[in-house]
Design an enzyme around this catalytic site. Structure first.
Site, mmCIF file in Angstrom:
data_model
loop_
_atom_site.group_PDB
_atom_site.id
_atom_site.type_symbol
_atom_site.label_atom_id
_atom_site.label_comp_id
_atom_site.label_asym_id
_atom_site.label_seq_id
_atom_site.Cartn_x
_atom_site.Cartn_y
_atom_site.Cartn_z
ATOM 1 N N THR A 84 2.006 0.506 -2.015
ATOM 2 C CA THR A 84 2.213 1.110 -0.702
ATOM 3 C C THR A 84 2.727 0.066 0.269
ATOM 4 O OG1 THR A 84 0.077 0.606 0.325
ATOM 5 C CG2 THR A 84 0.164 2.521 -1.144
ATOM 6 N N ASP A 85 3.221 0.499 1.404
ATOM 7 C CA ASP A 85 3.466 -0.418 2.505
ATOM 8 C C ASP A 85 2.137 -0.653 3.227
ATOM 9 O OD1 ASP A 85 4.730 -2.043 4.364
ATOM 10 O OD2 ASP A 85 6.417 -0.679 4.647
ATOM 11 N N TYR A 86 2.163 -1.513 4.224
ATOM 12 C CA TYR A 86 0.964 -1.967 4.930
ATOM 13 C C TYR A 86 0.204 -0.778 5.523
ATOM 14 C CZ TYR A 86 -1.574 -5.642 7.517
ATOM 15 O OH TYR A 86 -2.522 -6.509 8.008
#
Length: 764
Positions: A286-288
């Site tokens: 995932t992204d942050y």
């Protein structure tokens, strides 16, 4: 019979599991044996990617990292800088955890490590595959020497809206150019094919942000994306697929939603397309806080969104710790299966195996390399050469450029004496005081042949709060130390200008006016800077605008009034001397625009590979009633895609075709002769465009299909040829089938998307 059916069912289950294995028998056996020893909690732990907090890229923080590593609750860490720190954290993992599984260490190594290259949009302007691959190779060498084995790059999101700040991190508006750059970056980071990860200076790439992140509504970061499947595949998806075809080891999910479902929970994206259609065999991260953010999207609580992410095909949770805190319960309640969990864990372990971390957890922890291979003279020389290739000469009336190395050169503007803004956004590992300022770079280039003077002239922006937002992360312009009034700064600048022979105006954006969460509605040069520029022009001295920009900007007034404009993007740690090289003619500018520059924001989105309407405006017309146009401005861009001037003049011959017809198995060659009719040796980027004149669905007015950067000496002519195959003519039809269709095609070759020579051929 019942026993036979049971045995058959068991065989089918094992066969399904085997389908998920890599085909590398040695790796599969190793991971089978390891996973056989792992508890459910330890498998979940491999899916957890907290931030070290060493370099912050978001607001959330993780805590008690060491204790979680000992408990087997961490699969990797990111943005921890320094080989000694990384080695110590790795030691905890392989000596103090039960199964001694090594960690993977990632970082946002976007356009260089400590030797920083131009921002990605600037790198795209080089149209130089070899230089782009070399920049990634150097970035991998430096990052790996400091303990990093995984980079969250390349960013390949196509964007046609320059209001979006992260256009600076991508390759512009064109899918073919974006795909070529994606492949070059992956090869540079990882190596090619079977040679990938063999050395301790090769690291794993992560293509992002999958998918369609650059098409956010209104150019506002993290916003909704909504488009047809046909448009997705024809205009936006190719760069991601190109990275997969190049063997990219990991993929990052995007923040935006697609078809009403956040990408992080979108099974069609993560499984149906990425894995089943494209054959991706790495892992998805995932992204942050991407999992946590789906709660605000409105599709469930933490347990629900975490389960949906795993079910979609996401393997690693960056920072949210939703997997860590909820997956065990979801397995017990049947919301996800243990087989899904095993598959995600296997993919993380495979990545570590491919990187060689099981053989040597300290493969990337050689402190001697860190002393010798980071920010070297060789790397800096290459970065300087590459930066010069990225600069785009937008205007040069009366051969204002190149400048002579004589007299007095006044360098004026708020960006003239800043080192911290030279590297550009997303240069998280750089030493911000190391780059030279533009004043220093020009002094180095002219030596004792000319006198260089300086004045700041103005603030970056009149609004102090806006300037504070635009100079974050240490990119200060010392506003708080500037005690003079605007009038006093302007008066000093005009005094310096009047005593000079030529004025170099260093204006535009600061580095943090583009990048993540840096969307803008006004794309012009900020107010006080524009006032300064107008006053400098009134002196009557020659003025060269050195434009710092992280996006296409609106420069209509500047184009009408300033004699010379050199767009230098943000050129990296060696930007300043590279700018000097080009300003004074040691290097002829050769960059080309990877994105269209509009006349004003009202034209946005504006891109070269648009489709025709049923009521197109005749070429050369501004306005005609009941045609597709504006009342107040023409349809044309200020500067088209692929545009860029040189200190010399290139003439193109007519296009010569080796054949005027090809069948489904044939090919033809399109050739032009390019002649350098000026006085300077220079590079030219020769561009091939194709138009499919009639299709089952409407097709763009032209599409980039190839390009070649060539060096042509003054007075020399070179033949440049492109091979056209039926594969280059394919597109996605209404049924999302990748096909070509018989008919007529225009082939166009030139130095930009507007000024081309044209010929026609037929596909039978």
């Amino acid at each position: 019979m019942k026993k036979l059916l049971t045995l058959l069912l068991v065989c089918l289950v094992f066969a399904a599991c085997d389908d998920k294995k890599s085909g590398n028998a040695e790796m599969d056996k190793f991971i089978d044996d390891l996973m056989g020893q792992m508890t459910l909690e330890e498998k979940i732990g491999q899916l957890n990617l907290p931030s070290s907090g060493d370099i912050t890229t978001g607001e959330a923080k993780s805590s008690n990292i060491a204790e979680k590593i000992k408990a087997g609750q961490v699969g990797g860490l990111f943005n921890i800088k320094g080989v000694e720190k990384i080695k110590e954290v790795q030691r905890i993992a392989v000596e103090e955890s039960r199964l001694k599984i090594p960690l993977i260490f990632g970082m946002d190594v976007i356009h260089g490590y400590e030797t920083v290259f131009p921002i990605p949009l600037g790198m795209a302007a080089t149209f130089d595959r070899a230089a782009i691959e070399q920049s990634a190779r150097i970035a991998a060498t430096e990052a790996s020497a400091d303990g990093i084995c995984w980079t969250f790059s390349p960013m390949v999101d196509i964007s046609r809206d320059p209001r979006w700040g992260r256009v600076s991190e991508g390759s512009g508006e064109d899918p073919y150019l974006g795909g070529e750059i994606a492949k070059a970056m992956v090869y540079g980071y990882q190596g090619r094919g079977d040679d990938a990860y063999k050395s301790n200076n090769q690291i794993m790439a992560c293509v992002k942000h999958y998918a369609l992140y650059g098409a956010a509504e209104a150019g506002r970061d993290y916003g909704t994306t909504d488009m047809s499947r046909m448009r997705m595949f024809n205009e936006y998806m190719y760069p991601y697929q190109a990275a997969v075809d190049a063997g990219v080891g990991s993929v990052m999910a995007s923040f935006n939603e697609v078809d009403g479902v956040p990408a992080t929970a979108n099974k069609w994206l993560m499984t149906d397309v990425l894995r089943d259609q494209w054959g991706f065999d790495g892992f998805v991260v995932t992204d942050y806080t991407g999992i946590m953010e789906m709660i605000d999207h409105g599709i469930g609580d933490m347990q629900e969104v975490s389960a949906r992410a795993l079910d979609a095909g996401v393997d690693m949770d960056m920072v949210s710790e939703g997997f860590l805190s909820t997956l065990k319960q979801s397995v017990e309640e049947g919301k996800v299966t243990e087989e899904q969990l095993n598959l995600a864990c296997r993919r993380i372990l495979e990545a570590k195996y491919k990187l060689g971390l099981f053989d040597d957890p300290y493969k990337y922890c050689d402190a001697e390399r860190a002393k010798k291979e980071i920010y070297t003279d060789e790397h800096r020389t290459i970065a300087r050469q590459t930066a010069a290739k990225s600069f785009v000469l937008l205007k040069n009336d009366n051969n204002t450029l190149p400048l002579d190395k004589k007299g007095t050169v006044a360098v004026i503007g708020p960006l003239a004496n800043s080192s911290s803004n030279m590297p550009g956004t997303w240069s998280v590992a750089v030493n911000l005081v190391a780059p030279k300022t533009l004043v220093e770079g020009i002094k180095d280039v002219v030596g004792d042949k000319a006198r260089v003077t300086y004045a700041k002239g103005s603030h970056l922006i009149s609004d102090a709060a806006y300037e504070e937002r635009a100079t974050m992360f240490g990119r200060t312009l010392n506003r708080e130390q500037e005690k003079r009034t605007d009038a006093q700064m302007l008066a000093e600048a005009l005094s310096v200008a009047r005593n000079a022979d030529v004025i170099v105006a260093a204006l535009g954006e600061s580095s943090e006016m583009s990048g993540e969460s840096s969307s803008r509605t006004d794309l012009g040069i900020p107010d006080v800077q524009k006032t300064l520029l107008k006053e400098l022009l009134k002196t009557g001295k020659p003025v060269v605008l050195v434009l710092f920009a992280g996006r296409p900007m609106t420069l209509t007034w500047e184009d009408e009034n300033v004699p010379a404009i050199l767009n230098v993007w943000f050129g990296g740690t060696e930007a300043a001397p590279a700018i000097g090289d080009v300003l004074f003619g040691d290097v002829s500018p050769s960059g080309k625009l990877p994105a269209t520059f509009p006349q004003n924001v009202g034209q946005v989105p504006l891109f070269y590979n648009h489709k025709n309407t049923g009521r197109p405006l005749a070429q050369g017309q501004w306005f005609q009633k009941f045609r597709s146009n504006y009342l107040d401005v023409s349809n044309e861009p200020l500067y088209p895609f692929g545009y860029g001037l040189s200190y010399t003049q290139f003439d193109y011959s007519d296009v010569r075709l080796s054949a005027t017809e090809i069948d489904g198995n044939g090919e033809l060659t399109a050739t032009v002769t390019v002649t350098n009719k000026g006085k300077y040796d220079s590079d030219e980027v020769v561009q091939l465009y194709i138009r499919d004149l009639v299709g089952s669905v409407t097709r763009p007015v032209r599409e980039l299909k190839d390009f070649e950067r060539v060096t042509i000496k003054a007075g020399e002519s070179k033949d440049v040829s492109f091979t056209i195959t039926p594969e280059k003519l394919k597109f996605y039809n209404a049924d999302i089938q990748f096909v070509n269709e018989p008919g007529d095609f225009d082939v166009m070759i030139g130095g930009n998307s507007r000024d081309v020579k044209t010929a026609r051929f037929k596909l039978k």
